[in-house]
Write a protein that holds these residues in place. Sequence first.
Motif, mmCIF file in Angstrom:
data_model
loop_
_atom_site.group_PDB
_atom_site.id
_atom_site.type_symbol
_atom_site.label_atom_id
_atom_site.label_comp_id
_atom_site.label_asym_id
_atom_site.label_seq_id
_atom_site.Cartn_x
_atom_site.Cartn_y
_atom_site.Cartn_z
ATOM 1 N N LEU A 60 0.856 -1.174 0.000
ATOM 2 C CA LEU A 60 0.000 0.000 0.000
ATOM 3 C C LEU A 60 0.899 1.234 0.000
ATOM 4 C CD1 LEU A 60 -3.235 0.493 2.041
ATOM 5 C CD2 LEU A 60 -1.590 2.346 1.872
ATOM 6 N N PRO A 61 0.828 2.082 -1.008
ATOM 7 C CA PRO A 61 1.737 3.241 -1.082
ATOM 8 C C PRO A 61 1.570 4.174 0.117
ATOM 9 C CG PRO A 61 0.630 2.892 -3.188
ATOM 10 C CD PRO A 61 -0.053 2.002 -2.184
ATOM 11 N N MET A 62 2.685 4.484 0.761
ATOM 12 C CA MET A 62 2.747 5.475 1.830
ATOM 13 C C MET A 62 4.073 6.206 1.673
ATOM 14 S SD MET A 62 1.363 3.345 5.181
ATOM 15 C CE MET A 62 1.747 1.666 4.662
ATOM 16 N N THR A 63 4.092 7.486 1.989
ATOM 17 C CA THR A 63 5.319 8.261 1.850
ATOM 18 C C THR A 63 5.888 8.607 3.215
ATOM 19 O OG1 THR A 63 4.074 10.344 1.751
ATOM 20 C CG2 THR A 63 4.602 9.263 -0.340
ATOM 21 N N ASP A 77 -7.253 4.667 1.917
ATOM 22 C CA ASP A 77 -6.995 3.274 1.540
ATOM 23 C C ASP A 77 -6.955 2.365 2.765
ATOM 24 O OD1 ASP A 77 -6.879 3.931 -1.130
ATOM 25 O OD2 ASP A 77 -4.690 4.070 -1.192
ATOM 26 N N ILE A 78 -6.310 2.835 3.836
ATOM 27 C CA ILE A 78 -6.248 2.041 5.066
ATOM 28 C C ILE A 78 -7.640 1.871 5.662
ATOM 29 C CG2 ILE A 78 -5.401 2.014 7.446
ATOM 30 C CD1 ILE A 78 -2.903 3.518 6.379
ATOM 31 N N TYR A 79 -8.408 2.964 5.685
ATOM 32 C CA TYR A 79 -9.768 2.898 6.225
ATOM 33 C C TYR A 79 -10.620 1.891 5.446
ATOM 34 C CZ TYR A 79 -14.550 4.290 7.364
ATOM 35 O OH TYR A 79 -15.871 4.281 7.740
ATOM 36 N N LYS A 80 -10.560 1.962 4.118
ATOM 37 C CA LYS A 80 -11.339 1.047 3.283
ATOM 38 C C LYS A 80 -10.929 -0.400 3.526
ATOM 39 C CE LYS A 80 -12.073 4.453 -0.390
ATOM 40 N NZ LYS A 80 -11.670 4.862 -1.775
ATOM 41 N N MET A 82 -9.553 -1.713 6.264
ATOM 42 C CA MET A 82 -10.017 -2.157 7.574
ATOM 43 C C MET A 82 -11.531 -2.371 7.584
ATOM 44 S SD MET A 82 -7.694 -0.266 10.486
ATOM 45 C CE MET A 82 -8.032 1.417 9.980
ATOM 46 N N LYS A 83 -12.249 -1.514 6.895
ATOM 47 C CA LYS A 83 -13.711 -1.622 6.846
ATOM 48 C C LYS A 83 -14.144 -2.903 6.141
ATOM 49 C CE LYS A 83 -17.545 0.740 7.798
ATOM 50 N NZ LYS A 83 -17.873 1.185 9.174
ATOM 51 N N ARG A 84 -13.368 -3.250 5.100
ATOM 52 C CA ARG A 84 -13.733 -4.419 4.281
ATOM 53 C C ARG A 84 -13.294 -5.730 4.932
ATOM 54 N NH1 ARG A 84 -11.547 -2.678 0.129
ATOM 55 N NH2 ARG A 84 -9.594 -3.843 0.108
ATOM 56 N N ARG A 85 -12.101 -5.753 5.528
ATOM 57 C CA ARG A 85 -11.525 -7.009 6.049
ATOM 58 C C ARG A 85 -11.752 -7.200 7.542
ATOM 59 N NH1 ARG A 85 -7.983 -9.010 2.110
ATOM 60 N NH2 ARG A 85 -8.734 -8.151 0.138
ATOM 61 N N THR A 86 -12.153 -6.185 8.252
ATOM 62 C CA THR A 86 -12.504 -6.238 9.677
ATOM 63 C C THR A 86 -11.485 -6.997 10.544
ATOM 64 O OG1 THR A 86 -13.906 -8.197 9.407
ATOM 65 C CG2 THR A 86 -14.966 -6.038 9.190
ATOM 66 N N PRO A 87 -10.246 -6.520 10.620
ATOM 67 C CA PRO A 87 -9.283 -7.172 11.518
ATOM 68 C C PRO A 87 -9.694 -7.004 12.973
ATOM 69 C CG PRO A 87 -8.421 -5.079 10.742
ATOM 70 C CD PRO A 87 -9.690 -5.317 9.973
ATOM 71 N N GLY A 101 -2.528 5.444 10.510
ATOM 72 C CA GLY A 101 -3.416 4.395 11.004
ATOM 73 C C GLY A 101 -4.372 4.850 12.076
ATOM 74 N N ARG A 102 -3.914 5.748 12.960
ATOM 75 C CA ARG A 102 -4.817 6.206 14.025
ATOM 76 C C ARG A 102 -5.933 7.079 13.467
ATOM 77 N NH1 ARG A 102 -0.728 8.141 18.723
ATOM 78 N NH2 ARG A 102 0.560 8.677 16.902
ATOM 79 N N ILE A 103 -5.628 7.882 12.468
ATOM 80 C CA ILE A 103 -6.681 8.678 11.836
ATOM 81 C C ILE A 103 -7.648 7.773 11.088
ATOM 82 C CG2 ILE A 103 -7.179 10.438 10.093
ATOM 83 C CD1 ILE A 103 -4.542 11.765 10.838
ATOM 84 N N ALA A 104 -7.105 6.783 10.371
ATOM 85 C CA ALA A 104 -7.960 5.861 9.610
ATOM 86 C C ALA A 104 -8.843 5.024 10.524
ATOM 87 C CB ALA A 104 -7.088 4.953 8.739
ATOM 88 N N SER A 105 -8.416 4.809 11.766
ATOM 89 C CA SER A 105 -9.179 3.954 12.687
ATOM 90 C C SER A 105 -10.386 4.648 13.301
ATOM 91 C CB SER A 105 -8.260 3.468 13.815
ATOM 92 O OG SER A 105 -7.222 2.675 13.313
ATOM 93 N N VAL A 106 -10.470 5.968 13.129
ATOM 94 C CA VAL A 106 -11.640 6.686 13.641
ATOM 95 C C VAL A 106 -12.892 6.183 12.923
ATOM 96 C CG1 VAL A 106 -12.766 8.934 13.850
ATOM 97 C CG2 VAL A 106 -10.310 8.733 14.244
ATOM 98 N N GLY A 107 -13.879 5.785 13.674
ATOM 99 C CA GLY A 107 -15.108 5.287 13.071
ATOM 100 C C GLY A 107 -15.110 3.799 12.834
ATOM 101 N N ILE A 108 -13.967 3.128 13.031
ATOM 102 C CA ILE A 108 -13.912 1.666 12.906
ATOM 103 C C ILE A 108 -14.107 1.095 14.302
ATOM 104 C CG2 ILE A 108 -12.537 -0.321 12.230
ATOM 105 C CD1 ILE A 108 -13.196 1.366 9.867
ATOM 106 N N SER A 109 -15.269 0.584 14.586
ATOM 107 C CA SER A 109 -15.602 0.123 15.932
ATOM 108 C C SER A 109 -15.100 -1.303 16.160
ATOM 109 C CB SER A 109 -17.109 0.173 16.148
ATOM 110 O OG SER A 109 -17.779 -0.652 15.214
#
Length: 360
Positions: A60-63, A77-80, A82-87, A101-109
Amino acid sequence: MKHVLHIVESMGGGVLQYLLQVTRDLSNTRFHHTILYATRDVTPKKLDKLFPEHVNLVYLPMTNKINLINDWRSICDIYKWMKRRTPDIVHLHSSKAGFLGRIASVGISKRKVFYTPHGFSFLMNSENISKRAIYFLAEAVLSYFPGSFIACSKSEYQFSRYFNPFRRKYLVRNSIQLPSTPTAQRCRKRIVAVGRMDEQKNPQLFIRTIRKIRENQPDIEAFWIGDGKLREECVSLSRNIGAQVEFTGWLPHGKVMEYISSASIMLQTSRWEGLPFTMLEAFALGTPVVASDITAHRDIISDGIDGFLARDDVQFAEKSLGILTDTAIANRISEASMLTFQTNYHYGDFIRQLESIYES
């Protein structure tokens, strides 16, 4: 079986070794591992060959640098993903992955989120003070986002306590499996260093130190094991000042261990660190270490007891010469460093602690 998602922007060096150990030795009957990763110049070419078959690698591209557009794309991309694969568990490795990752995790319960900085970005003393202040402020703000700290060293744990007092924090010090026997016979006048050739590892300090040591001990062997963007500059510097350092490039891990175990001294010249695996390897093998006087190295070394700390090339040279010329000092430091490793860095404890945190 619980699904553990690791997110890492800096796939290489100590972070790579950490992930290799965790994915190999955390029970694969309890945990299934996926790694979302980006590549750097230190990322091995055949990455998939290094990990066990049960580990799923996803590029997954990250700079590394701050780029608002690219960073937002990575967060989405990270949010999508996690939402799809539900780790069940998300473990973020390095400051940049912790930011994304911490920003992407907002809203992932219903996700356990953990963050291991492997050396906070605000400790990067190659950066100016204003940029480091921004990094510190970002860590303070993001500590209120999802994610408990898993610190890899005592100082990293102490720094994490500056942030959100309500967030859970764990100390799981890095460790390695203790080699059963030294892999090579000790050479009397061999000095090694291991790491990327970049600003963090400060190879120029190693080269200047070797030049000073040669003034007293002209017949020493000196090796830098690793590669990076500063290689040409370092080769030129070594040639111009007569340091005669041999640059091996990257070597297989077994070969690196042979160099460390055969060395009279390992120099660790980094400007900042998390808790470096190469120093643990040297301690495990009883190779005396002289390291830069920074917080992470003070976590491992008790100066003058199981190793030495130095602030510049003069101190590095003086303390290295003490080891090279006095067998009693060399033997005392060697024995004390092995005892430090065996007492404080038991590999089984490292794995059990991490497993317990994931299961808690």
